[in-house]
Design a protein around this motif. Structure first.
Motif, PDB file in Angstrom:
ATOM      1  N   GLY A   1       5.027   1.573   1.168  1.00 44.88           N
ATOM      2  CA  GLY A   1       6.380   1.971   1.539  1.00 44.88           C
ATOM      3  C   GLY A   1       7.482   1.535   0.619  1.00 44.88           C
ATOM      4  O   GLY A   1       8.655   1.802   0.880  1.00 44.88           O
ATOM      5  N   ALA A   2       7.164   0.844  -0.484  1.00 47.66           N
ATOM      6  CA  ALA A   2       8.220   0.375  -1.381  1.00 47.66           C
ATOM      7  C   ALA A   2       8.862   1.561  -2.100  1.00 47.66           C
ATOM      8  O   ALA A   2       8.174   2.443  -2.591  1.00 47.66           O
ATOM      9  N   ILE A   3      10.191   1.575  -2.151  1.00 47.48           N
ATOM     10  CA  ILE A   3      10.921   2.641  -2.830  1.00 47.48           C
ATOM     11  C   ILE A   3      11.979   2.002  -3.728  1.00 47.48           C
ATOM     12  O   ILE A   3      11.968   0.798  -3.927  1.00 47.48           O
TER      13      ILE A   3
ATOM     14  N   GLY B   1       9.339  12.965  -1.259  1.00 46.49           N
ATOM     15  CA  GLY B   1       8.983  11.596  -0.930  1.00 46.49           C
ATOM     16  C   GLY B   1      10.148  10.868  -0.297  1.00 46.49           C
ATOM     17  O   GLY B   1      11.316  11.208  -0.529  1.00 46.49           O
ATOM     18  N   ARG B   2       9.850   9.843   0.482  1.00 44.86           N
ATOM     19  CA  ARG B   2      10.914   9.110   1.176  1.00 44.86           C
ATOM     20  C   ARG B   2      11.939   8.555   0.194  1.00 44.86           C
ATOM     21  O   ARG B   2      13.145   8.556   0.463  1.00 44.86           O
TER      22      ARG B   2
ATOM     23  N   ASP C   1      10.813   2.104 -10.199  1.00 45.24           N
ATOM     24  CA  ASP C   1       9.598   2.538  -9.499  1.00 45.24           C
ATOM     25  C   ASP C   1       8.708   1.327  -9.225  1.00 45.24           C
ATOM     26  O   ASP C   1       8.252   0.654 -10.162  1.00 45.24           O
ATOM     27  N   PRO C   2       8.431   1.044  -7.932  1.00 43.48           N
ATOM     28  CA  PRO C   2       7.607  -0.114  -7.608  1.00 43.48           C
ATOM     29  C   PRO C   2       6.115   0.170  -7.648  1.00 43.48           C
ATOM     30  O   PRO C   2       5.307  -0.721  -7.380  1.00 43.48           O
ATOM     31  N   LEU C   3       5.720   1.415  -7.978  1.00 37.58           N
ATOM     32  CA  LEU C   3       4.311   1.778  -7.873  1.00 37.58           C
ATOM     33  C   LEU C   3       3.651   2.087  -9.214  1.00 37.58           C
ATOM     34  O   LEU C   3       2.564   1.570  -9.503  1.00 37.58           O
ATOM     35  N   PHE C   4       4.271   2.926 -10.055  1.00 36.75           N
ATOM     36  CA  PHE C   4       3.557   3.433 -11.226  1.00 36.75           C
ATOM     37  C   PHE C   4       3.969   2.721 -12.512  1.00 36.75           C
ATOM     38  O   PHE C   4       5.156   2.558 -12.814  1.00 36.75           O
TER      39      PHE C   4
ATOM     40  N   LEU D   1      -3.508  -0.537  -1.140  1.00 35.01           N
ATOM     41  CA  LEU D   1      -3.176   0.727  -0.474  1.00 35.01           C
ATOM     42  C   LEU D   1      -4.410   1.534  -0.067  1.00 35.01           C
ATOM     43  O   LEU D   1      -4.272   2.566   0.575  1.00 35.01           O
ATOM     44  N   GLY D   2      -5.595   1.089  -0.433  1.00 32.71           N
ATOM     45  CA  GLY D   2      -6.813   1.843  -0.134  1.00 32.71           C
ATOM     46  C   GLY D   2      -7.076   2.868  -1.219  1.00 32.71           C
ATOM     47  O   GLY D   2      -8.027   2.760  -1.995  1.00 32.71           O
TER      48      GLY D   2
END
Length: 320
Positions: A282-284, A133-134, A266-269, A211-212
């Motif tokens: 795209g947040a990292i 991942g990026r 982590d900005p997602l989980f 994010l869909g």
């Protein structure tokens, strides 16, 4: 600004009779039909080698070329370190923030572009045989020949199965990661240092309001497995060693979050391995590093083990 790019598409029967703008809006839904019409009028699109007209219906077999003009890409750290190389294999250490492949507005600000530019004299263009991942830093292996690509892709695709290399059967590629997570609050079942947790939370795409859809923990997902060993913990963070047994998107992030230990930053989980409803594309910023690759050399069959610094914070290294 990069140098632009040409996107090639061949029209199939299901698009027969569609307008070019309608086709592109379905194929590349990041822009509207009106935006694609403007590009066609500007002469950016060719149909069968001729400048396309905005009202032309498509026919099966048509070939479209969209000559996208140069654009300014999102910023990324444009450097990497070579950790192993020979005529068949290249292993590099990429920084956090640099995508491996083009996508999401990235084209030349990618590891693939940088490596191919630096190794342009090679007989074959280097091909990455797995991805990071990026936001994940660490080791990425490239094949430098067709034979190497076939062997390494097979090894990295099936890390928990047997593979024949030369005359011997042996386990395939091993990817080892180091992660730093937050400490769960009010956790009824905390993990003790030195404990290995065999995480098998299923993973699959789930709907997301922004994010869909995004891969996350879900009961009806694909089988997934990570061996997560807690190395140390403090009042604020925990450090883990992870051995991947499958390779689902965001697997480590999801699996650690699913047992109550989301990656620090982590900005997602969220805990449980579910995505934040307000997450943005795209947040990292999470702390995850691939620090060891072990595989069989595609020609000699010799075991190759490549290591780099395991510290996830080392992945944010600056240009020297």
């Amino acid at each position: 600004m990069n140098h632009g790019w040409t996107y090639c598409d061949t029209i199939h029967r299901d698009a027969d009779g569609s307008s070019i703008a309608d086709y592109y809006a379905r194929r590349y839904p990041h822009d509207s039909v009106a935006a694609w019409q403007a590009r066609i009028i500007a002469g950016e699109v060719l149909r069968n080698g001729q400048t396309a007209l905005v009202d032309q219906p498509l026919r099966a077999g048509d070939r479209l070329l969209w000559n996208r003009p140069p654009w300014e890409e999102p910023p990324a750290p444009l450097h990497y370190a070579v950790c192993y190389q020979d005529e068949e294999v290249l292993v590099v250490d990429k920084p956090a923030g640099l995508p491996v492949l083009p996508g999401g507005g990235f084209l030349e600000n990618t590891l693939l572009y940088l490596v191919r530019n630096d190794f342009s004299a090679s007989p074959a263009r280097p091909v990455p045989v797995h991805r990071l991942g990026r936001g994940t830093s660490g080791l990425v292996a490239f094949a430098r020949s067709q034979h190497a690509a076939q062997s390494l892709c097979r090894q990295f695709r099936h890390p928990d199965t047997l593979s024949t290399v030369g005359d011997a059967d042996a386990f395939c590629a091993v990817k080892r990661y180091r992660a730093i997570t937050s400490i769960p609050q009010n956790n009824a079942n905390p993990v003790s240092a030195g404990t290995t947790v065999d995480v098998r939370t299923p993973i699959a795409p789930v709907p997301h309001p922004i994010l869909g859809n995004v891969h996350a923990a879900t009961p009806d997902g694909r089988p997934s497995r990570s061996l997560c060993t807690l190395l140390r913990c403090s009042d604020t963070e925990a450090e883990w060693d992870i051995d991947l047994k499958t390779g689902r998107p965001h697997q480590i992030r999801i699996h650690l979050a699913s047992i109550g230990y989301p990656l620090l930053g982590d900005p997602l989980f969220l805990p449980g391995g579910i995505p934040r409803p307000d997450a943005v594309p795209g947040a990292i910023g999470y702390l995850l590093r691939a620090y060891r690759l072990t595989f069989f050399h595609p020609v000699s069959g010799q075991t190759i083990c490549v290591d780099t610094s395991p510290d996830p914070r080392a992945g944010f290294f600056p240009r020297e």
